[in-house]
Scaffold this motif. Structure first.
Motif, PDB file in Angstrom:
ATOM      1  N   ALA A 123       0.833  -1.199   0.000  1.00 43.54           N
ATOM      2  CA  ALA A 123       0.000   0.000   0.000  1.00 43.54           C
ATOM      3  C   ALA A 123       0.864   1.244   0.000  1.00 43.54           C
ATOM      4  N   ASP A 124       0.237   2.384  -0.292  1.00 48.04           N
ATOM      5  CA  ASP A 124       0.889   3.680  -0.373  1.00 48.04           C
ATOM      6  C   ASP A 124       0.950   4.313   1.018  1.00 48.04           C
ATOM      7  N   ALA A 125       2.124   4.797   1.390  1.00 48.74           N
ATOM      8  CA  ALA A 125       2.308   5.406   2.713  1.00 48.74           C
ATOM      9  C   ALA A 125       1.488   6.673   2.895  1.00 48.74           C
ATOM     10  N   THR A 126       1.091   7.306   1.789  1.00 49.39           N
ATOM     11  CA  THR A 126       0.331   8.555   1.901  1.00 49.39           C
ATOM     12  C   THR A 126      -1.162   8.323   2.123  1.00 49.39           C
ATOM     13  N   THR A 127      -1.616   7.065   1.945  1.00 48.40           N
ATOM     14  CA  THR A 127      -3.063   6.795   2.041  1.00 48.40           C
ATOM     15  C   THR A 127      -3.412   5.593   2.908  1.00 48.40           C
ATOM     16  N   PHE A 128      -2.438   4.824   3.358  1.00 48.25           N
ATOM     17  CA  PHE A 128      -2.726   3.578   4.075  1.00 48.25           C
ATOM     18  C   PHE A 128      -3.572   3.811   5.317  1.00 48.25           C
ATOM     19  N   ARG A 129      -4.543   2.920   5.518  1.00 53.06           N
ATOM     20  CA  ARG A 129      -5.364   2.902   6.726  1.00 53.06           C
ATOM     21  C   ARG A 129      -5.459   1.467   7.221  1.00 53.06           C
ATOM     22  N   PRO A 130      -5.184   1.222   8.493  1.00 53.67           N
ATOM     23  CA  PRO A 130      -5.336  -0.132   9.028  1.00 53.67           C
ATOM     24  C   PRO A 130      -6.801  -0.410   9.346  1.00 53.67           C
ATOM     25  N   PRO A 131      -7.173  -1.665   9.485  1.00 53.15           N
ATOM     26  CA  PRO A 131      -8.555  -1.991   9.861  1.00 53.15           C
ATOM     27  C   PRO A 131      -8.983  -1.322  11.159  1.00 53.15           C
ATOM     28  N   GLU A 132      -8.022  -1.127  12.073  1.00 53.91           N
ATOM     29  CA  GLU A 132      -8.351  -0.484  13.347  1.00 53.91           C
ATOM     30  C   GLU A 132      -8.681   0.990  13.186  1.00 53.91           C
ATOM     31  N   GLY A 133      -8.246   1.596  12.094  1.00 58.89           N
ATOM     32  CA  GLY A 133      -8.527   3.003  11.832  1.00 58.89           C
ATOM     33  C   GLY A 133      -7.513   3.962  12.398  1.00 58.89           C
ATOM     34  N   THR A 134      -6.876   3.611  13.497  1.00 57.15           N
ATOM     35  CA  THR A 134      -5.887   4.481  14.138  1.00 57.15           C
ATOM     36  C   THR A 134      -4.685   3.660  14.581  1.00 57.15           C
ATOM     37  N   ALA A 135      -3.648   4.346  15.022  1.00 61.81           N
ATOM     38  CA  ALA A 135      -2.431   3.673  15.471  1.00 61.81           C
ATOM     39  C   ALA A 135      -1.851   4.394  16.676  1.00 61.81           C
ATOM     40  N   ASP A 136      -1.047   3.673  17.424  1.00 59.74           N
ATOM     41  CA  ASP A 136      -0.334   4.255  18.560  1.00 59.74           C
ATOM     42  C   ASP A 136       1.074   4.704  18.169  1.00 59.74           C
ATOM     43  N   VAL A 137       1.636   4.036  17.158  1.00 61.00           N
ATOM     44  CA  VAL A 137       2.989   4.353  16.692  1.00 61.00           C
ATOM     45  C   VAL A 137       3.004   4.274  15.170  1.00 61.00           C
ATOM     46  N   VAL A 138       3.653   5.257  14.531  1.00 57.53           N
ATOM     47  CA  VAL A 138       3.932   5.200  13.096  1.00 57.53           C
ATOM     48  C   VAL A 138       5.413   5.500  12.915  1.00 57.53           C
ATOM     49  N   LEU A 161      -2.420   8.668  13.828  1.00 59.49           N
ATOM     50  CA  LEU A 161      -2.050   8.542  15.234  1.00 59.49           C
ATOM     51  C   LEU A 161      -3.151   9.008  16.173  1.00 59.49           C
ATOM     52  N   LYS A 162      -3.299   8.271  17.258  1.00 58.91           N
ATOM     53  CA  LYS A 162      -4.164   8.718  18.333  1.00 58.91           C
ATOM     54  C   LYS A 162      -3.511   9.922  19.019  1.00 58.91           C
ATOM     55  N   PRO A 163      -4.273  10.786  19.653  1.00 62.68           N
ATOM     56  CA  PRO A 163      -3.650  11.859  20.443  1.00 62.68           C
ATOM     57  C   PRO A 163      -2.676  11.261  21.455  1.00 62.68           C
ATOM     58  N   GLY A 164      -1.470  11.802  21.483  1.00 64.05           N
ATOM     59  CA  GLY A 164      -0.443  11.256  22.359  1.00 64.05           C
ATOM     60  C   GLY A 164       0.376  10.151  21.729  1.00 64.05           C
ATOM     61  N   GLY A 165       0.001   9.715  20.512  1.00 61.11           N
ATOM     62  CA  GLY A 165       0.752   8.674  19.814  1.00 61.11           C
ATOM     63  C   GLY A 165       2.099   9.184  19.333  1.00 61.11           C
ATOM     64  N   ARG A 166       2.988   8.246  19.025  1.00 58.47           N
ATOM     65  CA  ARG A 166       4.359   8.609  18.651  1.00 58.47           C
ATOM     66  C   ARG A 166       4.646   8.354  17.173  1.00 58.47           C
ATOM     67  N   ILE A 167       5.469   9.227  16.629  1.00 62.13           N
ATOM     68  CA  ILE A 167       6.048   9.033  15.307  1.00 62.13           C
ATOM     69  C   ILE A 167       7.555   8.902  15.471  1.00 62.13           C
ATOM     70  N   GLY A 168       8.149   7.972  14.725  1.00 60.82           N
ATOM     71  CA  GLY A 168       9.595   7.816  14.722  1.00 60.82           C
ATOM     72  C   GLY A 168      10.097   7.842  13.293  1.00 60.82           C
ATOM     73  N   VAL A 169      11.137   8.620  13.040  1.00 57.30           N
ATOM     74  CA  VAL A 169      11.693   8.751  11.688  1.00 57.30           C
ATOM     75  C   VAL A 169      13.209   8.682  11.771  1.00 57.30           C
ATOM     76  N   VAL A 170      13.808   7.935  10.844  1.00 57.47           N
ATOM     77  CA  VAL A 170      15.258   7.962  10.670  1.00 57.47           C
ATOM     78  C   VAL A 170      15.518   7.973   9.177  1.00 57.47           C
ATOM     79  N   ASP A 171      16.442   8.840   8.738  1.00 57.18           N
ATOM     80  CA  ASP A 171      16.664   8.964   7.297  1.00 57.18           C
ATOM     81  C   ASP A 171      17.910   9.802   7.034  1.00 57.18           C
ATOM     82  N   PHE A 172      18.367   9.733   5.799  1.00 51.39           N
ATOM     83  CA  PHE A 172      19.388  10.659   5.332  1.00 51.39           C
ATOM     84  C   PHE A 172      18.765  12.049   5.171  1.00 51.39           C
TER      85      PHE A 172
END
Length: 250
Positions: A123-138, A161-172
């Motif tokens: 799936a496309d990262a710009t549009t993906f949705r899980p069955p749960e609808g939300t996530a705690d971490v992306v 992300l749910k309110p208070g959920g976390r995003i983690g990114v690592v990249d050049f």
């Protein structure tokens, strides 16, 4: 064939794809699959020496029992390995990518490890949705630089992300010419050479990733470093890792 010679042949195959093979395809998904299909089997062994900071980023993301974790641009699923025993506490983890050849390796990894709470999704990262609808971490691990509309991918993560959920990114990345106070400053050569070097493989370094992330999330961790490049002992590529929290009021 010895293990060392097999590893060297795998590296040479990767280097040929990086340096000489022309990427073809009419869509972003087609170009990704064309680029990775010939190197999927050797992907992890080479890139673990090239893609720094993944474990450090994942270690800094807190996990609670039953959390939903979405890894956007997950590739072969190696990031799930970095969770260690914590993966068992997740309710569900989704490994999302547009390259079927990489997801095939991820599926083999899931079966071999017996992870019954980890699922792949083409799936496309710009549009993906899980069955749960939300996530705690992306998370995004060396994937934002390969997503043309990377800002839409981050905005999708914010929406997921749910309110208070976390995003983690690592990249050049490369720094802005005039970075904000407290941020790493890169010279002209770094800001010029590395985007050109990576751009030949459709990996587009940006000075705007970090400012965009900081404007959308509460910064918990930001580290700006340089890492070794295989077969170039004196060369260090700039990378960052970021962990942020979605504000509770959004």
């Amino acid at each position: 064939m010895t293990e060392n010679s097999s590893s060297l042949l795998g590296d040479l195959k990767i280097l040929w794809h990086l340096a000489a093979r022309r990427v073809r395809g009419g869509t972003h998904a087609e170009r990704l699959e064309n680029f990775y299909s010939g190197q999927a089997d050797n992907y992890d062994s080479f890139r673990k020496r090239m893609l720094h900071g993944r474990r450090e980023m994942i270690d800094r993301v807190p996990v609670s029992e039953g959390d939903v974790w979405i890894d956007l641009g997950a590739g072969t699923g190696e990031n799930a390995e970095h969770l260690g025993e914590r993966i068992g506490s997740l309710g569900q983890m989704y490994l999302v990518d547009l390259a079927p050849s990489l997801l095939n390796v991820a599926s083999q990894r899931i079966e071999a490890r017996g992870w019954d709470n980890v699922t792949t999704a083409c799936a496309d990262a710009t549009t993906f949705r899980p069955p749960e609808g939300t996530a705690d971490v992306v998370t995004f691990s060396y994937s934002l630089t390969m997503i043309p509309d990377w800002f839409r991918a981050i905005e999708n993560a914010l929406a997921l992300l749910k309110p208070g959920g976390r995003i983690g990114v690592v990249d050049f990345y490369v720094a802005r010419k005039y970075p904000a106070e407290g941020h790493r400053k890169h010279g002209w050569s770094t800001r010029t050479v590395w985007p050109a070097w990576f751009g030949s493989d459709n990996v587009f370094l940006s000075p705007d990733h970090v400012p965009f992330l900081e404007s959308h999330f509460e910064t918990e961790v930001l580290e700006e470093n340089r890492g070794k490049v295989p077969y170039l002992p004196l060369v260090r590529a700039p990378y960052y890792f970021f962990v942020g929290r979605k504000p509770s009021g959004t």
